[in-house]
Every structure is written in structure tokens, then in C-alpha cells.
Scaffold this motif. Sequence first.
Motif, PDB file in Angstrom:
ATOM      1  N   LYS A  30       0.832  -1.203   0.000  1.00 19.41           N
ATOM      2  CA  LYS A  30       0.000   0.000   0.000  1.00 19.41           C
ATOM      3  C   LYS A  30       0.866   1.252   0.000  1.00 19.41           C
ATOM      4  O   LYS A  30       1.983   1.269   0.501  1.00 19.41           O
ATOM      5  CB  LYS A  30      -0.898  -0.014   1.234  1.00 19.41           C
ATOM      6  N   LYS A  31       0.278   2.309  -0.536  1.00 19.41           N
ATOM      7  CA  LYS A  31       1.041   3.550  -0.618  1.00 19.41           C
ATOM      8  C   LYS A  31       0.670   4.474   0.523  1.00 19.41           C
ATOM      9  O   LYS A  31      -0.464   4.474   1.000  1.00 19.41           O
ATOM     10  CB  LYS A  31       0.744   4.220  -1.954  1.00 19.41           C
ATOM     11  N   LEU A  32       1.640   5.271   0.942  1.00 19.52           N
ATOM     12  CA  LEU A  32       1.404   6.223   2.015  1.00 19.52           C
ATOM     13  C   LEU A  32       0.531   7.366   1.513  1.00 19.52           C
ATOM     14  O   LEU A  32      -0.471   7.717   2.118  1.00 19.52           O
ATOM     15  CB  LEU A  32       2.738   6.765   2.527  1.00 19.52           C
ATOM     16  N   VAL A  33       0.915   7.940   0.398  1.00 17.84           N
ATOM     17  CA  VAL A  33       0.101   9.009  -0.183  1.00 17.84           C
ATOM     18  C   VAL A  33      -0.110   8.710  -1.652  1.00 17.84           C
ATOM     19  O   VAL A  33       0.752   8.124  -2.315  1.00 17.84           O
ATOM     20  CB  VAL A  33       0.773  10.392  -0.035  1.00 17.84           C
ATOM     21  N   GLU A  34      -1.259   9.104  -2.159  1.00 13.59           N
ATOM     22  CA  GLU A  34      -1.505   8.988  -3.595  1.00 13.59           C
ATOM     23  C   GLU A  34      -0.544   9.916  -4.313  1.00 13.59           C
ATOM     24  O   GLU A  34      -0.124  10.931  -3.772  1.00 13.59           O
ATOM     25  CB  GLU A  34      -2.940   9.420  -3.885  1.00 13.59           C
ATOM     26  N   VAL A  36       0.823  12.902  -6.244  1.00 11.87           N
ATOM     27  CA  VAL A  36       0.297  14.251  -6.134  1.00 11.87           C
ATOM     28  C   VAL A  36      -0.502  14.620  -7.381  1.00 11.87           C
ATOM     29  O   VAL A  36       0.001  14.545  -8.495  1.00 11.87           O
ATOM     30  CB  VAL A  36       1.453  15.243  -5.950  1.00 11.87           C
TER      31      VAL A  36
ATOM     32  N   SER B  26      10.000   6.437   4.619  1.00 12.73           N
ATOM     33  CA  SER B  26       8.598   6.185   4.313  1.00 12.73           C
ATOM     34  C   SER B  26       8.059   7.254   3.376  1.00 12.73           C
ATOM     35  O   SER B  26       7.283   6.962   2.467  1.00 12.73           O
ATOM     36  CB  SER B  26       7.774   6.144   5.595  1.00 12.73           C
ATOM     37  N   GLY B  29      10.006   6.756  -0.121  1.00  9.63           N
ATOM     38  CA  GLY B  29       9.630   5.543  -0.828  1.00  9.63           C
ATOM     39  C   GLY B  29       8.123   5.340  -0.884  1.00  9.63           C
ATOM     40  O   GLY B  29       7.658   4.346  -1.429  1.00  9.63           O
ATOM     41  N   ASN B  30       7.385   6.278  -0.281  1.00 10.50           N
ATOM     42  CA  ASN B  30       5.936   6.185  -0.246  1.00 10.50           C
ATOM     43  C   ASN B  30       5.487   4.832   0.321  1.00 10.50           C
ATOM     44  O   ASN B  30       4.661   4.138  -0.263  1.00 10.50           O
ATOM     45  CB  ASN B  30       5.382   6.384  -1.661  1.00 10.50           C
ATOM     46  N   ARG B  31       6.026   4.463   1.453  1.00  6.13           N
ATOM     47  CA  ARG B  31       5.730   3.145   2.029  1.00  6.13           C
ATOM     48  C   ARG B  31       4.977   3.298   3.334  1.00  6.13           C
ATOM     49  O   ARG B  31       5.484   3.852   4.301  1.00  6.13           O
ATOM     50  CB  ARG B  31       7.035   2.392   2.267  1.00  6.13           C
ATOM     51  N   ILE B  32       3.806   2.744   3.363  1.00  7.85           N
ATOM     52  CA  ILE B  32       2.989   2.935   4.563  1.00  7.85           C
ATOM     53  C   ILE B  32       3.473   2.068   5.715  1.00  7.85           C
ATOM     54  O   ILE B  32       3.340   2.434   6.885  1.00  7.85           O
ATOM     55  CB  ILE B  32       1.504   2.675   4.232  1.00  7.85           C
ATOM     56  N   TYR B  35       6.053   3.949   7.456  1.00  4.95           N
ATOM     57  CA  TYR B  35       5.457   5.092   8.142  1.00  4.95           C
ATOM     58  C   TYR B  35       4.812   4.647   9.447  1.00  4.95           C
ATOM     59  O   TYR B  35       5.015   5.275  10.492  1.00  4.95           O
ATOM     60  CB  TYR B  35       4.420   5.768   7.242  1.00  4.95           C
ATOM     61  N   LEU B 118      -0.190  13.844   5.055  1.00  2.00           N
ATOM     62  CA  LEU B 118       0.863  12.827   5.071  1.00  2.00           C
ATOM     63  C   LEU B 118       2.023  13.158   4.138  1.00  2.00           C
ATOM     64  O   LEU B 118       3.035  12.469   4.143  1.00  2.00           O
ATOM     65  CB  LEU B 118       0.271  11.467   4.721  1.00  2.00           C
ATOM     66  N   ARG B 119       1.881  14.203   3.366  1.00  2.00           N
ATOM     67  CA  ARG B 119       3.023  14.586   2.540  1.00  2.00           C
ATOM     68  C   ARG B 119       4.040  15.354   3.370  1.00  2.00           C
ATOM     69  O   ARG B 119       5.233  15.261   3.160  1.00  2.00           O
ATOM     70  CB  ARG B 119       2.551  15.473   1.389  1.00  2.00           C
ATOM     71  N   PRO B 668      -8.295   8.583  -0.550  1.00  2.00           N
ATOM     72  CA  PRO B 668      -8.378   7.152  -0.302  1.00  2.00           C
ATOM     73  C   PRO B 668      -8.379   6.897   1.197  1.00  2.00           C
ATOM     74  O   PRO B 668      -7.733   7.606   1.956  1.00  2.00           O
ATOM     75  CB  PRO B 668      -7.105   6.596  -0.945  1.00  2.00           C
ATOM     76  N   GLN B 670      -7.517   5.985   4.701  1.00  2.30           N
ATOM     77  CA  GLN B 670      -6.194   5.789   5.276  1.00  2.30           C
ATOM     78  C   GLN B 670      -6.228   4.611   6.232  1.00  2.30           C
ATOM     79  O   GLN B 670      -7.224   4.372   6.895  1.00  2.30           O
ATOM     80  CB  GLN B 670      -5.768   7.035   6.040  1.00  2.30           C
TER      81      GLN B 670
END
Lengths: 108, 671, 160
Positions: A30-34, A36, B26, B29-32, B35, B118-119, B668, B670
Motif C-alpha cells: 500500500k502507498k502512504l500518499v496517492e 500528487v 517512508s 519511498g511512499n511506504r505505509i 510510516y 501525510l506529505r 483514499p 487511510q
Amino acid sequence: MGFIHFLELILIVAILLVIGIPLFGKLKLKKLVEPVDPAIDEFKHLLVRKEETLISIKELEFDFNTEKISEPDYKELLHRLETEATGILEHLDQLEQESKKGKPHKSH
Amino acid sequence: MNDIGEFTLLVALATAIYGCIAYVMSARGNRIDLYLSADKTPFIVWACITISSICLWRAFLTDDFSLQYVWAYSNRELDTFYKVSSFWGGQKGSLLFWTLLLSTYMLVVYFQNRSKNLRVVPYAMAVMLVIVVFFLFLINFSTNPFERIPLPPEDGRGLNPLLQNYWMVIHPPTLYLGYVGFTVPFAFAVAALISKDLDDGWIRMTRKWTLISWFFLCMGNLFGASWAYVELGWGGYWAWDPVENAAFMPLLIATAFLHSVMIQEKKDMMKVWNMSLILLTFAMTIFGTFITRSGLIQSVHTFDEATLGYYFLAFLFVIIAACAALIIARLPLLKSANELDSFLSRESSFLFNNLLLLGIAFATFWGTIFPIISEAVRGVKITVGPPFYNQVNVPIGLALLALIGIGPVIAWRRATFSNLKKNFLKPVLAGLVAAIALFPVIPLGNRAEIYTYITFVLCVFVLVSILTEFYKVTVSRMGLHEESVVGALATATWRNKRRYGGYIVHIGMVLIFAGIAGSQAYGTHTEKHLQLGESFEIRGYTITYEKLVAVEATSIKTRIIAQLAVERDGKRYWTGHPEKEFYKGQNQPVSEVDVLSTWKEDLYMILADFREDESATIKVYVNPMVSWIWTGGWIIAFGTMISMWPDRLEQRRRLDRVRKQEQLFPSPAQE
Amino acid sequence: MKTLKVLMVLFVLVWISIVQVPDAGAGALLQDLENQLMCKCDDKCGKVLINCTCATSDKTRAKFSKMLESGLTVEQIVKMQVDEYGETVLSAPTKFGFNLTAWMTPFVALVAGGFGVRKVLQAWVGKKGECYSIETPAATSEISEKYSKRLKDELDGIEL
């Protein structure tokens, strides 16, 4: 002394567990953020600008009522702010429409 | 317990390092999963530091002199109250205390913003953790408060008597709360730069934090002044000591920031400037710490073992270099359509306000470091003391005072000149009336007295200008809503908390200016050697030395108290008890002054010396208007409270915005 | 009237920063000395003499009082102190030579900053001026009916 070492050990294990569990869950994909979406950013930005512009109009009225500004100046500034505000409103509508067209499944 | 305290500090360091890395990875790499893992660290770090602090407090309260730090700053006889505050009495503990506050702030930010943006948030947390890591590193490897003494002594060395004062219990925590607080807006600013989310979101997110930190820093400075006034016994409250300057400079820059962000919020411009100001504010807090802990500059505030300066200097350079690089890299994104409607606008008055505030900050900075420059260039050590700061900063300060009065009258965007003239008429007339009325009664013999005269006139001008604003809004509300005067005033203030809260703060500033001016120019003092029963006069007070008493307060503290009768117009008016306290093991006794404070003037008495034959040397100061400064401080506190108070309408608008955005772009779900 | 006031204030400021009104009386002279010199005690308290309360400072004050009574001027005493302890004994940098930079730099920076702000203002206001000349004819152009109504509604929604 032994008891304290035992406590320290428990502490370390607990911390490792707490920070380690998420790493071994099923969340990896899963991704943390969509990614941008510039449209969202712009929409968000414009909402703030709209609000600030509206507040500015209110404050301008206040400044006029408390005689800080003359009538001609007031009218001119008011017109300018109103133009700015309507511009923002138009832009917001435009973005809204585009997003509805672009992602029909997400609109309601 | 001490083992646990030491151990948790190490654990906190390790966790914080992991947290930084995991947060950054996190986000990059956009990794939840990373995070969620990193997101546990703020709490763990906070818990560890709290446990460690509790251990240190326990050591103080149970007189555990096996710890070198406890031995150095406490003893068995010390009041419990001061045992608690000894925690931050020395370098090691104060660093731990700083870290404790920082991690507590971090925890609050963490709960406030967990799922908001979260950004940005992961980077902001990472920045705060980096700073925590720096402090934990120092604590663990350079100034460990849990350092042991192999053979614990029977009793400790005791806390410096000068620090045994209730202001000293409140002053450092307040100041630290301010200092540390600026880490939060700084972290969000840096996070915005890194994540390229360069809207004014970071300003909105941290506005309250900036105000709170500003408030604590301001109060911390005033409490410090109070402490100096009642404890140092020279009749004054501010000495332009390098460390006072170090706390004063971030306050000035933060004030500039508080004003200029308003332009960014309103007009979406000056992004680079605001970014730079908050970075500079934070850099100044670190610079202040550097000064206190380097031993480079002499000061009453420097800690005994001031060896850490160079770590802070290095950290400071790293911060400044990194931030400058970041800002430069993001310059294209920070560009904004900078435009103003007119020269004659609130915006341009804010630019001048920024100029003057930074001018005072720069002059203060320059004076603080000039001895070092002089030594480097000429090889001659010189001193830059109060006369320099007074001569340089007072004129700039007066210009700033005038601007406080000018600002509210000028409209945002564009003021009409003819209206401006009309609106200035009353305040200027009031100022002129004050100038004429004060001229015959006020002495104008030297520079200080002339400055004071100008200050008073300006104060009247500013006060009238601000009060007119309140008057106008009250009248306009009464016309519209049929409210009573008080009701209209209260509602109007409540409806626009930021504006009127700010004006109230300005009123407090006016009182402080007046108080400083009055006490600087018209004070007098005298020193008399008296036998029992003798008396003397000062400014209409007749002071008679009645008796001298010695009291064994505790086994280590002896108090010598003089009793002085104060008469005015032939009637007994007050009895003063200045004293000298002797602490076992301390070379110099400590003077405890006694002050009779009225709105007009303070009668400030010191027992300077005494002899076997019960004769004594008494020093008396008459300091006019000092209480105005403290009153101004409380008014500032009140005004800041008002402008900080959560605004229902503003919250509703924010929720409206979020709702609209969610409607259109559903985020989406969370995890 | 404002310019007049500004000029007046400026005049007064310049006047008082140039003119040093001499104080009269021995107490004032001593105070003057205490302001100009630092305390030189062994603890290195780093305070200006008038702010210092240590034992050394009392002795120094007594010494200075005697010196003043013996007819020495403030300048002479200050000079003696500088000869004895070096320039650090002065509470503020001297106003000549390299030390002048200490006094000048803040004001130079302020004036430079002032010019900077002026330039920035000129640039920013100028920008508006350009748009302004284009916009003025547009001032008569009407905001479309639909949006002016929307604007009014939105404005009513904002309470201040």
C-alpha cells in the motif's frame, strides 16, 4: 541488579515489537500518499485564496465604515477584489467540472 | 533507578535515530509500512525521556548524592521546591529538561497532525527527531546527568543561592518553552520545503505554535527581568547581558515573523521572506544556547562547565547551511506574484516594522559578537556593554513605538491620504497636548531624559491611536446591534480575536516602553552608613534604620535582617526588611532586597553592609514606573490569550474547505 | 503635518545624539564613571560597574569617589583605568578607529535595509501600477450576473 537488567531487556523487546510489527504486516504494497494530483493542490489553494479574498472584502468594508479609506478608493478596491474573487470562483467551478468529467466514478 | 534513567536515554537516542530514518524513507519511498513503524517512535522517545527525567527528579528528591549532578546542585537542606527546580539548575540537567520539553511538544504535534497531511508531517516529525537526536547525543556522550561518583559524599554542594528564588523556578521553564516551541514551526517550514508543498499550509498549521512560543519567550524574558530586579540587587532589571540578548533576539525576529505572515496569508506573497524569518528565529534559539554554553562570552548566565559551545556552533552552521541550500533549491517554487496596491498601506508599514525589528535584532547581535570580531581583527579584547545597546537600540525602538501607533490607522491594501490625515489628527493632537503638558514638569537635562520625554509623547500618541480603533468599532457595533458599550466592545473584540488581541498586546508594549523610559531617566539612589535610630531622606521618603536581627533560618542559612521605617508626610507608611543571607560554603552573601511598589514608583532597599556595632550601610533606589513594565507584561499575556483563543468561525471555515475538497477529490481511506 | 512631525523628531534625535549635556554634581560624576567602566573583580562577573554588587565593586566605587574629590576629572580617571587594565575596562567601544564600525554598522545596515525596503516597495507597487492602467478601462466591465450573486452569497456566509 538482575531485576533491572531484566526490565531493560523487556523494554527493548517491547520497543522492537511495537516498531517491528508494521514492517512485517501485509501493508507493504500500500502507498502512504496517492501521487500528487496538481488539480487537488490547486483546488485546495484556491479554496484558501477564495476565503482570504472574501475576508479582505469584509475588511475593506470595515475600513471604509471606520473611515480609513475614501469612497472612490473603496469602490475601486472593492471592484478589484470582487473581480479577483469571481475569478477564483470561476476557476474553482472549472476545476470541479474537469474533475467530474475526468473521473466520473468518483463524483457523486 | 539511576541505571534505568541512563539506559532509557540510550534507548531514546537509538529509537529517535531509527525514527528519523524511517520517517524519511517512508516519505521518499511512499511506504505505509515504514510510516506506521516510524509513527510509533515519537511516543517511545517521549516515554523514555520522561522516565529518565523522573529518575533524575527522584535522585534530587531522595538526596541521592551518588550522582555527580545531584551532588553539585543540591544538598539535604534545600527546600523541596528548589530540589525540583535544581533539575535545570546546571548544564546537564537543563539539556535533559530541554529535550524533555522538545519531545513533549513533538508528542503534541504528533497527536494533532497524525493523519492530516501525510506529505508534510513525516518530514516535520523527522526534522524534530533530528533535533532530539542532537540533544540526546550530547546528553548521552558528553554531559550525562547520571554520571556517578564512586564514593557518594554525605551531602551535596548546594544550589547557587542566586537561583533560590521563585522567579528562578518559573523563568527558565518559561523561556525554554518559548525557545523549544519555535522548533515546531521550523520543522514544518523545513518539511514544506522538502516536500515541495509550499502553499501557506505550514503557516496555518503552525500559527498557534508560533504564537504560543512567542508568548512564552516574551514572558520568559519578563520573568528573567523580574528575577534580576529582585535578586541581583542593583536596582535594575535588564543589563544587556549576552544571554539576555540571546533570548531577546529570537523574540524580535519572531515578532517580525508574526507580522509578515499576515501579508502572506492575505496576499499569498513574501514566501521566501517568511520562510527565512522562521529559520532565522530557530537559528537564533540555537545561537542563544551556544552563547550560554560556550564560555566564550562572560555572563551571569553561563553554566559552570560550559564546554558544549562548539557542538552547538557546528549544529548551527549545519542548520543554516542546510536551510539556505533548501531555500535556494526551492526558489522557483517559492516565487509569488509580489505586488502591492499602494505605498500607503498596512502592508508597507509591516515591511518597515520588519526592518526596524530586524534592525534592533541585528544591532544586538552585532554588539554581542563584536568583542570576538575585535579580538580577531585588532587582537584587542574589548567590552560591549549597556551604554552601546542603549545608544544604538533606543532610537530604533522609538521609531518602532511610533510605528505601533501608525499601523492600525493605515488601511490594508491602500489607505487614502486625506482620510489618513483626518484619522491621525486625534492621536497627533493628543501627542502634542502631552508634549506641551509634560514640557514644564519633566526635566530635560540629559540624553536619557530627552529620550524619555519623546517616549512619553509617543506613548500617548500610540495609546490614543489604538484606543480610537476600539472606540470606533464599539460605536459602529452599538449603532448596528443596540448593545451596551461594554457588550459591544467585548463582542467586537471576540469577533476578531486576532486583530484586537494584537492591539491589546500593543497596549501592553506601550506600558513597557513607558515603564522603561520612566525608570531609566528619573530614578535616583543613595547609599548611607547609619547607626541605629538614624534616618535620611530620599524623594520625600524619610527612612529610619530601626534594628538589625540575625536569624538562623536553617543549619546552612543565616539571615541578617535590617528593619527600616519609611515615613511620608510625617506618617509611618511602610516597614522595609532588606536582608543579607549567608550560605554555608558560599563566599559571598546574597542580598534579598525589599521593594515597596506602587504605580508611581518603587522604593527599593538593599542592606549593603553591616558591622559588629549594628551600624549598617543601606542603599535605597527610587525607581519610577517599574510596575508599569510588569503590568504591561500581564496585558501582553491577556492580549495573546485572546488572539490565541480558538476561533469557532475560523474552525468552521476550515472544516468547510476540507469538506468541499473531500466531496470533489475523495481521499483514499487511510489505514 | 506628518512630514513636519517626522522632521521635528529627526531633528531632535540628531540633536540629542550629538549634544552631550554634561551632568553636574559629584554623585552624577561618579554615576557617569560607573556607567563607563566595567567591574574588575576576580570572579570576572562581567558586569558594568553600576550594575555590580560584589565586594570589589564597592571598593572601586570608594576609590573613584576619592579620586573625584581629589580633583581628577572623569576623563582622567577613565584614561588611568584603561592604562591599567586595557580597553576591556570600558563598558562600550570607543568612538574612533576600528571600534567605530561597532557603532556605525547597525545604522548602516538599517539605512541599507531602508533603501532595500523602498526599492522592493517601488517594484511591487510599480507592478500593480502597470496592471492598473490596463485594468482601469475594465473597471466598467460588469462581473457576470451569475458570479456576482454567488459572490454575494459567499460573502454573507463569512462572518467577521
